[in-house]
Design an enzyme around this catalytic site. Structure first.
Site, PDB file in Angstrom:
ATOM      1  CB  SER A  71      29.683  47.125   8.039  1.00 47.83           C
ATOM      2  OG  SER A  71      28.486  46.525   8.799  1.00 47.83           O
ATOM      3  CE1 TYR A  84      28.951  48.468  13.053  1.00 52.19           C
ATOM      4  CE2 TYR A  84      27.436  47.922  11.247  1.00 52.19           C
ATOM      5  CZ  TYR A  84      28.541  47.477  12.605  1.00 52.19           C
ATOM      6  OH  TYR A  84      29.272  46.627  12.222  1.00 52.19           O
TER       7      TYR A  84
END
Ligand code: BGC
EC number: 1.1.1.47
Length: 184
Positions: A71, A84
């Site tokens: 990401s 995350y």
């Protein structure tokens, strides 16, 4: 998964570790259970997938490759998403380490770093016009990406076109990692 793929297709050349979860929680209220759930899926899951694929490549002398779906948050800190962001930051050095370790065998390991993409992980958020506009304002190219714009990057990294590429994160993010607040 590896066994099934080999049974179905005869061999294994590419492993894409694509599973990911996220949920927003103020960090001082984040439970250990929630932390573990995100780390286990995003980071440990990608490690186990990588390990099994690499084991198959090594045992069968295959110059295969692994692609981990990271990401932009392997480099952009993300308040309310500490679990995350930590999982994606971990993925960066996991991939770099595996790339270094298995390069002599011709096995390549890379990350893709998507920005905001229209997928189920954020369907709820992007259904709300205000939140959608908020995210779009952080993307220099001005729009939320389509899954196809990530799939094409995966196809490139998986292919022999990328035969000399290992240990990188290829960001496909419409410029999100390029400090958009400086655009004006
Ligand atoms: C997340 C999305 C988020 C994007 C940009 C991705 O990794 O899954 O929810 O919109 O990063 O912040």
């Amino acid at each position: 998964l590896v066994e099934t793929a080999v049974k179905e297709f005869g061999t294994l050349d590419v492993m894409i570790n694509n599973a990911g979860v996220e949920n927003p929680v103020p960090s001082h209220e984040l439970s250990l259970e929630n932390w573990n759930q995100v780390i286990n899926t995003n980071l440990t899951g990608a490690f186990l997938g990588s390990r099994e694929a690499i084991k198959y490549f090594v045992e069968n002398d295959i110059k295969g490759n692994v692609i981990n779906m990271s990401s932009v948050h392997e480099m952009i800190p993300w308040p309310l998403f500490v679990h995350y962001a930590a999982s994606k930051g971990g993925m960066k050095l996991m991939t770099e380490t595996l790339a270094l370790e298995y390069a002599p065998k011709g096995i390549r390991v890379n990350n893709i770093g998507p920005g905001a993409i229209d997928t189920p992980i954020n369907a709820e958020k992007f259904a709300d016009p205000e939140q959608r506009a908020d995210v779009e304002s952080m993307i220099p190219m001005g729009y939320i990406g389509n899954p196809e714009e990530i799939a094409s990057v995966a196809a490139f990294l998986a292919s022999s076109q990328a035969s000399y590429v290992t240990g990188i994160t290829l960001f496909a993010d419409g410029g999100m990692t390029k400090y958009p607040s400086f655009q004006a």
